[in-house]
Design a protein around this motif. Structure first.
Motif, short mmCIF file in Angstrom:
data_model
loop_
_atom_site.label_atom_id
_atom_site.label_comp_id
_atom_site.label_asym_id
_atom_site.label_seq_id
_atom_site.Cartn_x
_atom_site.Cartn_y
_atom_site.Cartn_z
N THR A 1 1.97 -5.81 5.43
CA THR A 1 1.18 -5.16 4.15
C THR A 1 -0.32 -5.36 4.56
N SER A 2 -0.89 -6.29 4.88
CA SER A 2 -2.14 -6.51 4.82
C SER A 2 -2.71 -5.89 6.02
N LEU A 3 -2.19 -5.63 6.91
CA LEU A 3 -2.67 -4.90 8.17
C LEU A 3 -2.71 -3.42 7.80
N PHE A 4 -1.68 -3.05 7.21
CA PHE A 4 -1.62 -1.56 6.70
C PHE A 4 -2.93 -1.34 5.75
N GLU A 5 -3.15 -2.26 4.79
CA GLU A 5 -4.05 -1.97 3.98
C GLU A 5 -5.40 -2.09 4.21
N ARG A 6 -5.63 -2.72 5.24
CA ARG A 6 -6.91 -2.93 6.18
C ARG A 6 -6.87 -1.49 6.74
N MET B 1 5.29 0.87 1.52
CA MET B 1 3.92 1.09 1.55
C MET B 1 3.52 2.37 0.48
N GLY B 2 4.64 3.17 0.15
CA GLY B 2 4.36 4.54 -0.62
C GLY B 2 4.80 5.74 0.34
N PHE B 3 5.46 5.52 1.47
CA PHE B 3 5.67 6.70 2.12
C PHE B 3 6.81 7.23 1.60
N GLY C 1 16.94 15.06 14.02
CA GLY C 1 17.25 14.32 15.16
C GLY C 1 16.89 12.63 14.73
N ARG C 2 16.49 11.99 15.69
CA ARG C 2 16.48 10.33 15.32
C ARG C 2 15.23 10.06 14.72
N THR C 3 14.32 10.89 14.85
CA THR C 3 13.00 10.78 14.07
C THR C 3 13.01 11.10 12.77
N LEU C 4 12.43 10.02 11.97
CA LEU C 4 12.43 10.43 10.53
C LEU C 4 10.86 10.31 10.24
N TRP C 5 10.39 11.51 9.51
CA TRP C 5 8.99 11.92 9.32
C TRP C 5 8.86 11.43 7.74
N MET C 6 7.56 10.62 7.61
CA MET C 6 7.52 10.08 6.41
C MET C 6 5.95 10.23 6.04
#
Length: 208
Positions: free
Chosen positions: A146-151, A182-184, A195-200
């Motif tokens: 969370t901290s890394l994403f916020e930065r 994280m709000g996605f 497919g296997r990829t989920l887009w957010m």
């Protein structure tokens, strides 16, 4: 625990972490003969070509996590074609598509280097920024992600980012749960491949 900007001496650690988390969040090392392939695609180009948007987290044992990304996915994919893929295409042979069913993991990654799949146009247009973040297991469940994403989102926002996306493996349950926290939100846009990829995607909240 220290979150700081990427330095050139961190590049080997990014390669190691990318491989160690490359199997739906687990260790992909047993799958590959060439352990650098994952990093060539998902970590190193960002750190080398967009270092201003690369952060690492280190503890007493060294660098154990990173976040990298770009503010403009379409421009980024064009940059890779000019400045990143050509050298790797000389290094790795393009596997024959006639043998695709028998490709090894190394060959599948080599094919990605030669024929990268572009981000769906609707995603790149509506959510132009994107990022990749990986942490070794010893950093899990401590709030570090969370901290890394916020930065990172603060850096991206300062560069004009208003919307961003991530692409994650549907089978990586931990990743999906994290990004939703994280709000996605899962994207349901016309033309998205199944497919296997989920887009957010998510918007960046404006500050007053």
């Amino acid at each position: 625990m220290n979150i700081r900007p990427f330095r050139s001496g961190d590049l080997d650690a990014l390669y190691r972490i990318s491989l160690a988390t490359g199997l739906a969040g687990g260790d992909a090392a047993p799958l590959y003969q060439d352990g650098t392939l994952m990093g060539h695609i998902y970590a190193a180009p960002y750190a080398v070509l967009e270092p201003q948007l690369a952060l690492v987290v280190e503890d007493g044992e060294g660098v154990a996590g990173y976040v990298v990304g770009t503010t403009d996915t379409a421009a980024w994919e064009a940059k890779l074609e000019q400045a990143w893929w050509p050298a790797l295409r000389e290094r790795y042979a393009r596997p024959s598509e006639a043998d695709a069913e028998r490709w090894t993991p190394d060959q599948r990654r080599a094919f990605t280097i030669h024929c990268p799949t572009p981000t769906p146009a609707a995603v790149a247009r509506l959510y132009p920024a994107h990022l990749h973040m990986n942490l070794l297991p010893r950093l899990h469940r401590q709030g570090i992600g969370t901290s890394l994403f916020e930065r990172w989102i603060a850096l991206a926002s300062a560069r004009g980012t208003t919307a961003l996306h991530v692409a994650t493996n549907r089978s990586n349950v931990g990743s999906v749960v994290f990004w939703r926290k994280m709000g996605f939100a899962d994207l349901a846009l016309a033309g998205l491949p199944e497919g296997r990829t989920l887009w957010m995607g998510r918007l960046v909240a404006k500050t007053r």
